[in-house]
Design an enzyme around this catalytic site. Structure first.
Site, PDB file in Angstrom:
ATOM      1  N   HIS A 242       0.839  -1.201   0.000  1.00 38.17           N
ATOM      2  CA  HIS A 242       0.000   0.000   0.000  1.00 38.17           C
ATOM      3  C   HIS A 242       0.869   1.243   0.000  1.00 38.17           C
ATOM      4  O   HIS A 242       1.950   1.265   0.570  1.00 38.17           O
ATOM      5  CB  HIS A 242      -0.960   0.012   1.194  1.00 38.17           C
ATOM      6  CG  HIS A 242      -0.301  -0.206   2.510  1.00 38.17           C
ATOM      7  ND1 HIS A 242       0.082  -1.450   2.960  1.00 38.17           N
ATOM      8  CD2 HIS A 242       0.052   0.675   3.493  1.00 38.17           C
ATOM      9  CE1 HIS A 242       0.640  -1.327   4.155  1.00 38.17           C
ATOM     10  NE2 HIS A 242       0.645  -0.053   4.503  1.00 38.17           N
ATOM     11  N   PHE A 243       0.356   2.251  -0.656  1.00 35.82           N
ATOM     12  CA  PHE A 243       1.012   3.556  -0.718  1.00 35.82           C
ATOM     13  C   PHE A 243       0.155   4.543   0.057  1.00 35.82           C
ATOM     14  O   PHE A 243      -1.038   4.687  -0.220  1.00 35.82           O
ATOM     15  CB  PHE A 243       1.144   4.032  -2.174  1.00 35.82           C
ATOM     16  CG  PHE A 243       2.116   3.237  -2.997  1.00 35.82           C
ATOM     17  CD1 PHE A 243       1.815   1.949  -3.404  1.00 35.82           C
ATOM     18  CD2 PHE A 243       3.337   3.781  -3.364  1.00 35.82           C
ATOM     19  CE1 PHE A 243       2.718   1.207  -4.165  1.00 35.82           C
ATOM     20  CE2 PHE A 243       4.248   3.057  -4.127  1.00 35.82           C
ATOM     21  CZ  PHE A 243       3.930   1.766  -4.521  1.00 35.82           C
ATOM     22  N   HIS A 244       0.770   5.222   1.003  1.00 29.41           N
ATOM     23  CA  HIS A 244       0.061   6.262   1.753  1.00 29.41           C
ATOM     24  C   HIS A 244       0.132   7.577   0.970  1.00 29.41           C
ATOM     25  O   HIS A 244       1.209   7.966   0.497  1.00 29.41           O
ATOM     26  CB  HIS A 244       0.722   6.529   3.098  1.00 29.41           C
ATOM     27  CG  HIS A 244       0.720   5.382   4.060  1.00 29.41           C
ATOM     28  ND1 HIS A 244      -0.157   5.301   5.115  1.00 29.41           N
ATOM     29  CD2 HIS A 244       1.487   4.268   4.145  1.00 29.41           C
ATOM     30  CE1 HIS A 244       0.087   4.202   5.813  1.00 29.41           C
ATOM     31  NE2 HIS A 244       1.080   3.551   5.252  1.00 29.41           N
TER      32      HIS A 244
HETATM   33  P1  AMP Z   1       1.550   0.575   7.342  1.00 31.37           P
HETATM   34  O1  AMP Z   1       2.092   0.890   8.708  1.00 31.37           O
HETATM   35  O2  AMP Z   1       2.324   1.245   6.242  1.00 31.37           O
HETATM   36  O3  AMP Z   1       1.402  -0.917   7.130  1.00 31.37           O
HETATM   37  O4  AMP Z   1       0.128   1.235   7.289  1.00 31.37           O
HETATM   38  C1  AMP Z   1      -1.060   0.542   7.471  1.00 31.37           C
HETATM   39  C2  AMP Z   1      -2.168   1.563   7.402  1.00 31.37           C
HETATM   40  O5  AMP Z   1      -3.377   0.881   7.196  1.00 31.37           O
HETATM   41  C3  AMP Z   1      -2.341   2.407   8.674  1.00 31.37           C
HETATM   42  O6  AMP Z   1      -2.245   3.781   8.332  1.00 31.37           O
HETATM   43  C4  AMP Z   1      -3.732   2.030   9.162  1.00 31.37           C
HETATM   44  O7  AMP Z   1      -4.416   3.116   9.740  1.00 31.37           O
HETATM   45  C5  AMP Z   1      -4.378   1.564   7.891  1.00 31.37           C
HETATM   46  N1  AMP Z   1      -5.478   0.622   8.066  1.00 31.37           N
HETATM   47  C6  AMP Z   1      -5.472  -0.529   8.791  1.00 31.37           C
HETATM   48  N2  AMP Z   1      -6.663  -1.148   8.703  1.00 31.37           N
HETATM   49  C7  AMP Z   1      -7.441  -0.396   7.881  1.00 31.37           C
HETATM   50  C8  AMP Z   1      -8.771  -0.483   7.401  1.00 31.37           C
HETATM   51  N3  AMP Z   1      -9.581  -1.490   7.751  1.00 31.37           N
HETATM   52  N4  AMP Z   1      -9.236   0.479   6.575  1.00 31.37           N
HETATM   53  C9  AMP Z   1      -8.443   1.520   6.215  1.00 31.37           C
HETATM   54  N5  AMP Z   1      -7.178   1.667   6.643  1.00 31.37           N
HETATM   55  C10 AMP Z   1      -6.676   0.735   7.466  1.00 31.37           C
END
Ligand code: AMP
Ligand code: ZN
Length: 136
Positions: free
Chosen positions: A95-97
């Site tokens: 995933h890309f933020h």
């Molecule tokens: P990372 O630390 O890069 O793996 O980021 C994971 C991201 O996914 C975090 O910013 C979480 O807030 C987000 N996240 C986790 N579960 C969900 C969900 N069900 N819907 C939307 N975002 C999520």
């Protein structure tokens, strides 16, 4: 590493807060935003890390991020893509933020970055260059 069947982001492909969708990509709001407008862009293909993702599943991701950045109108923002727990990856689906950075936020909102410059010599940089170049 989660499998596809237990992956929260594979489930989200059918879920809510969808922003953009193509055959291979989905964009949706992050559920734990660190800034207003924080969202995520994922390939629909389940791969834990970027290096596991086939090239043909990547094509729509960067244009989607650019489109979101453009539409949201934020002057300042970060694109972040984490791989592995020590690198702050919590969800094992690529995933890309897209993270807006309000100009006056400091470390109160948006991405807060540490930048530990290693002070490597030219010779040390050349060694790592040689190693990587050989493998590419
Ligand atoms: P990372 O630390 O890069 O793996 O980021 C994971 C991201 O996914 C975090 O910013 C979480 O807030 C987000 N996240 C986790 N579960 C969900 C969900 N069900 N819907 C939307 N975002 C999520
Ligand atoms: Zn998945």
């Amino acid at each position: 590493m989660s499998s596809q069947s237990s992956c929260i982001f594979c489930t989200i492909v059918k879920g809510i807060f969808k922003l953009l969708e193509t055959e291979t990509m989905l964009a949706f709001m992050d559920i734990g935003p660190i800034a207003r407008g924080h969202c995520l862009v994922i390939p629909k293909y389940h791969a834990a890390k970027l290096s596991d993702l086939p090239d043909h599943q990547m094509g729509d991701i960067l244009p989607a991020l650019a489109k979101i950045a453009s539409a949201s109108g934020n002057e300042n923002y970060n694109i972040l893509q984490n791989n592995g727990r020590p690198a702050h990856q919590e969800v094992d689906h690529v995933h890309f933020h897209y993270i807006p950075k309000p100009a006056d936020a400091g470390d109160k909102a948006g991405l807060v970055v540490g930048w530990p410059i290693q002070g490597l010599s030219q010779e040390e940089i050349r060694t790592s260059y040689d190693e990587l170049k050989r493998k590419l």
